[in-house]
Scaffold this motif. Structure first.
Motif, PDB file in Angstrom:
ATOM      1  N   GLN A  18      -6.444 -40.140   0.740  1.00 49.52           N
ATOM      2  CA  GLN A  18      -5.123 -39.515   0.898  1.00 49.52           C
ATOM      3  C   GLN A  18      -5.236 -38.170   1.613  1.00 49.52           C
ATOM      4  O   GLN A  18      -4.408 -37.830   2.459  1.00 49.52           O
ATOM      5  CB  GLN A  18      -4.472 -39.337  -0.480  1.00 49.52           C
ATOM      6  CG  GLN A  18      -2.992 -38.992  -0.415  1.00 49.52           C
ATOM      7  CD  GLN A  18      -2.155 -40.150   0.126  1.00 49.52           C
ATOM      8  OE1 GLN A  18      -2.297 -41.279  -0.295  1.00 49.52           O
ATOM      9  NE2 GLN A  18      -1.311 -39.865   1.096  1.00 49.52           N
ATOM     10  N   LEU A  21      -5.640 -38.667   5.250  1.00 49.74           N
ATOM     11  CA  LEU A  21      -4.351 -38.997   5.875  1.00 49.74           C
ATOM     12  C   LEU A  21      -3.482 -37.754   6.028  1.00 49.74           C
ATOM     13  O   LEU A  21      -2.920 -37.497   7.083  1.00 49.74           O
ATOM     14  CB  LEU A  21      -3.585 -40.010   5.020  1.00 49.74           C
ATOM     15  CG  LEU A  21      -4.030 -41.461   5.011  1.00 49.74           C
ATOM     16  CD1 LEU A  21      -3.218 -42.241   3.982  1.00 49.74           C
ATOM     17  CD2 LEU A  21      -3.856 -42.095   6.377  1.00 49.74           C
ATOM     18  N   LYS A  25      -4.913 -35.764   9.187  1.00 51.12           N
ATOM     19  CA  LYS A  25      -4.029 -36.549  10.054  1.00 51.12           C
ATOM     20  C   LYS A  25      -4.716 -37.771  10.653  1.00 51.12           C
ATOM     21  O   LYS A  25      -4.435 -38.166  11.784  1.00 51.12           O
ATOM     22  CB  LYS A  25      -3.453 -35.683  11.185  1.00 51.12           C
ATOM     23  CG  LYS A  25      -2.725 -34.443  10.705  1.00 51.12           C
ATOM     24  CD  LYS A  25      -1.338 -34.775  10.222  1.00 51.12           C
ATOM     25  CE  LYS A  25      -0.608 -33.555   9.683  1.00 51.12           C
ATOM     26  NZ  LYS A  25       0.463 -33.888   8.766  1.00 51.12           N
ATOM     27  N   THR A  27      -5.393 -41.741  11.049  1.00 54.43           N
ATOM     28  CA  THR A  27      -4.531 -42.904  10.863  1.00 54.43           C
ATOM     29  C   THR A  27      -5.130 -43.772   9.757  1.00 54.43           C
ATOM     30  O   THR A  27      -6.320 -43.653   9.453  1.00 54.43           O
ATOM     31  CB  THR A  27      -4.440 -43.736  12.153  1.00 54.43           C
ATOM     32  OG1 THR A  27      -5.741 -44.272  12.406  1.00 54.43           O
ATOM     33  CG2 THR A  27      -3.998 -42.885  13.336  1.00 54.43           C
ATOM     34  N   PRO A  28      -4.316 -44.655   9.156  1.00 60.65           N
ATOM     35  CA  PRO A  28      -4.853 -45.547   8.126  1.00 60.65           C
ATOM     36  C   PRO A  28      -6.070 -46.341   8.623  1.00 60.65           C
ATOM     37  O   PRO A  28      -7.027 -46.552   7.866  1.00 60.65           O
ATOM     38  CB  PRO A  28      -3.684 -46.476   7.814  1.00 60.65           C
ATOM     39  CG  PRO A  28      -2.474 -45.669   8.126  1.00 60.65           C
ATOM     40  CD  PRO A  28      -2.852 -44.813   9.300  1.00 60.65           C
ATOM     41  N   ALA A  29      -6.054 -46.739   9.887  1.00 59.76           N
ATOM     42  CA  ALA A  29      -7.181 -47.503  10.430  1.00 59.76           C
ATOM     43  C   ALA A  29      -8.453 -46.646  10.472  1.00 59.76           C
ATOM     44  O   ALA A  29      -9.552 -47.111  10.162  1.00 59.76           O
ATOM     45  CB  ALA A  29      -6.846 -48.016  11.822  1.00 59.76           C
ATOM     46  N   ARG A 113       9.205 -64.514   5.484  1.00 58.45           N
ATOM     47  CA  ARG A 113       9.679 -63.780   6.675  1.00 58.45           C
ATOM     48  C   ARG A 113       9.429 -62.296   6.455  1.00 58.45           C
ATOM     49  O   ARG A 113       9.586 -61.818   5.324  1.00 58.45           O
ATOM     50  CB  ARG A 113      11.187 -63.963   6.843  1.00 58.45           C
ATOM     51  CG  ARG A 113      11.595 -65.371   7.146  1.00 58.45           C
ATOM     52  CD  ARG A 113      13.100 -65.387   7.377  1.00 58.45           C
ATOM     53  NE  ARG A 113      13.405 -65.253   8.799  1.00 58.45           N
ATOM     54  CZ  ARG A 113      14.627 -65.065   9.263  1.00 58.45           C
ATOM     55  NH1 ARG A 113      15.629 -64.910   8.437  1.00 58.45           N
ATOM     56  NH2 ARG A 113      14.839 -64.970  10.551  1.00 58.45           N
ATOM     57  N   PRO A 114       9.108 -61.553   7.510  1.00 55.35           N
ATOM     58  CA  PRO A 114       8.927 -60.121   7.331  1.00 55.35           C
ATOM     59  C   PRO A 114      10.231 -59.454   6.908  1.00 55.35           C
ATOM     60  O   PRO A 114      11.312 -59.884   7.284  1.00 55.35           O
ATOM     61  CB  PRO A 114       8.484 -59.635   8.707  1.00 55.35           C
ATOM     62  CG  PRO A 114       8.858 -60.712   9.648  1.00 55.35           C
ATOM     63  CD  PRO A 114       8.877 -61.996   8.881  1.00 55.35           C
ATOM     64  N   LYS A 115      10.119 -58.408   6.108  1.00 56.81           N
ATOM     65  CA  LYS A 115      11.318 -57.738   5.583  1.00 56.81           C
ATOM     66  C   LYS A 115      11.734 -56.543   6.441  1.00 56.81           C
ATOM     67  O   LYS A 115      12.838 -56.049   6.305  1.00 56.81           O
ATOM     68  CB  LYS A 115      11.058 -57.254   4.157  1.00 56.81           C
ATOM     69  CG  LYS A 115      10.955 -58.388   3.150  1.00 56.81           C
ATOM     70  CD  LYS A 115      12.312 -58.956   2.835  1.00 56.81           C
ATOM     71  CE  LYS A 115      12.189 -60.061   1.788  1.00 56.81           C
ATOM     72  NZ  LYS A 115      13.370 -60.908   1.775  1.00 56.81           N
ATOM     73  N   GLY A 116      10.834 -56.038   7.219  1.00 51.23           N
ATOM     74  CA  GLY A 116      11.216 -54.857   8.018  1.00 51.23           C
ATOM     75  C   GLY A 116      10.154 -54.542   9.033  1.00 51.23           C
ATOM     76  O   GLY A 116       9.147 -55.225   9.113  1.00 51.23           O
TER      77      GLY A 116
END
Lengths: 116, 339
Positions: A18, A21, A25, A27-29, A113-116
């Motif tokens: 955390q 992140l 800064k 990225t999650p990757a 289905r994807p939600k967003g």
């Protein structure tokens, strides 16, 4: 007590993630791949196995243990087959995890289905 | 047409004859939900994928706009549109179906006012009689392209904005109507070196400040000449920065500043710092702000659509985010000509 230790040890790894992140800064990757590399490096010094003995699931569940497993597999492959064995063994211990990620991702994509 | 600095003042009376708006579920639940023409309960808007959903929103907004003016597509001279997706796919695929000569533009979230400004210009200069200007954005298409796909599960900081799902369209001509467009200020690309794609409000505030300052200077006006200064999507983070930047220049818009990104959602809708996207300024201006002009709550407003010209490739190469803001003045028609 084991549970408490596992919780705290695993939680500490998450705190580091955390902070990477929020403060650095990344990225999650970047955080994910850094953890894999750190796990492998620690395993190279034999530290990660001792960490697992101490923290149990707190050390095996976070993604750092993936790096540790990669190194173990590669070393085992090298023992058995020499240099080429590094490539053969690197995903051996982790293949079940990788395969299930692919299979479950496929199933989820087929049924939802994807939600967003 | 008059040119002063980067500001156009239109010689003829350029009217907004009608407008159309279509939005997604979150926007419909927001405080302005009742003002939009069409609301969808589902983010898919009845389509199979997100790009088709966005396209449907733009088509519906245009359809509403033309229906209100009782016009067919072949009576429109030019279609001026833009959106956020690569190659402006929403606008171009909508244009494929419309068969109106098309001018496609990209100004990120400033496209809403960029298209209106260019459209007004064409009508004023006599190169067009009727134009339709339209913009759209969709939460899922934009988040995937500019940030992370939702499925990726990346965390968003509180400075991030939420892309508005919606589309807005306006019909502009010299035929009398209740809302008139009197001037437009074209933005400069401003870059203060900010690099965080999760804080575009801070990056865009200087562009909005520059456009507002130049606008007032070009027309030799003060903030007293306006009832509202409306920015597109500076959000809760960029809005205070804009006010501070203008204060340093001796311009006080505190009481008169409104941000579409803060108007469109309630703070408890999980939208972080507020709404963003081309559709944010478009749907708020083309519905709520136009209603305010029609109901005589306000006489003259300056809508400054702010755009972060963000490219994920450039961000990966450690470049900063250039920004731009285009402003258009809308007035209540009975107010008379102000040049």
């Amino acid at each position: 007590m084991e549970y408490v230790i596992a919780f705290i040890a695993g939680g500490c790894i998450c705190i580091i993630g955390q902070l990477l992140l929020d403060i650095f800064k990344l990225t999650p990757a970047h955080v994910m791949s850094s953890f894999v590399v750190i796990g492998a490096i620690l395993d190279g010094f034999g530290i990660y196995d001792r960490f697992i003995e101490f923290a149990g699931a707190g050390a095996t569940v976070p993604i750092t243990s993936f790096g540790h497993s990669l190194l173990h597999g590669a070393m085992k492959g090298a023992d058995e087959h020499g240099f080429i064995g590094i490539g053969m063994g690197v995903f051996e211990l982790t293949s079940a995890g990788i395969s299930s990620a692919i299979v479950f991702a496929f199933l989820v994509a087929v049924f939802f289905r994807p939600k967003g | 047409m008059g040119l002063m600095g980067g500001t156009w003042t239109f010689e003829n009376r350029i009217y907004v004859n009608s407008s159309g708006t279509a939005v997604g579920p979150k926007e419909a639940e927001g405080p302005l939900g009742q003002t939009f023409d069409i609301s969808h309960e589902d983010l898919h808007c009845g389509e199979d994928n997100w790009e088709l959903a966005e396209r449907r929103l733009m088509e519906q907004a245009i359809d509403q706009c033309l229906t209100k003016s009782n016009l067919q597509t072949d009576q429109v001279d030019f279609f001026i549109a833009g959106d956020l997706l690569n190659q402006n796919v929403t606008s171009n695929y909508v244009a494929r179906h419309l068969q109106i000569p098309t001018i496609c533009m990209f100004g990120a979230c400033s496209t809403s006012m960029e298209t209106v400004a260019i459209g007004s210009q064409l009508v004023d200069s006599g190169f067009a009689n009727k134009i339709v200007a339209a913009t759209s954005s969709h939460n899922a298409t934009a988040e995937r392209q500019f940030r992370y796909p939702t499925e990726y599960g990346g965390q968003k900081p509180d400075t991030a904005t939420a892309t508005v799902t919606g589309a807005g369209a306006v019909l502009i001509s010299q035929e009398y109507s209740d809302i008139v467009i009197t001037s437009a200020t074209i933005g400069k690309v401003v870059d203060y070196g900010l690099k965080d794609p999760f804080d575009m409000g801070s990056a865009m505030a200087p562009a909005a400040a520059d456009t507002i300052q130049r606008h007032l200077q070009d027309l030799n006006r003060t903030t007293n000449d306006y009832d509202m200064f409306i920015t597109g999507d500076l959000s809760g983070i960029g809005s205070p920065i804009l006010k501070d930047l203008l204060k340093e220049e001796g311009i006080d818009i505190d009481e008169k500043h409104f941000d579409c990104g803060l108007m469109i959602y309630r703070p408890d809708q999980n939208v972080f710092a507020g709404g963003s996207g081309c559709a944010c300024s478009a749907v708020v201006t083309f519905s709520h702000i136009f209603n305010m002009l029609r109901s005589k709550e306000v006489d003259r407003v300056f809508v400054v659509a702010t755009g972060a010209l963000l490219s994920p490739t450039m961000i990966q190469q450690k470049e900063s985010i250039p920004t731009i803001a285009h402003g258009v003045v809308f007035e209540r028609a009975e107010r008379g000509v102000h040049h």
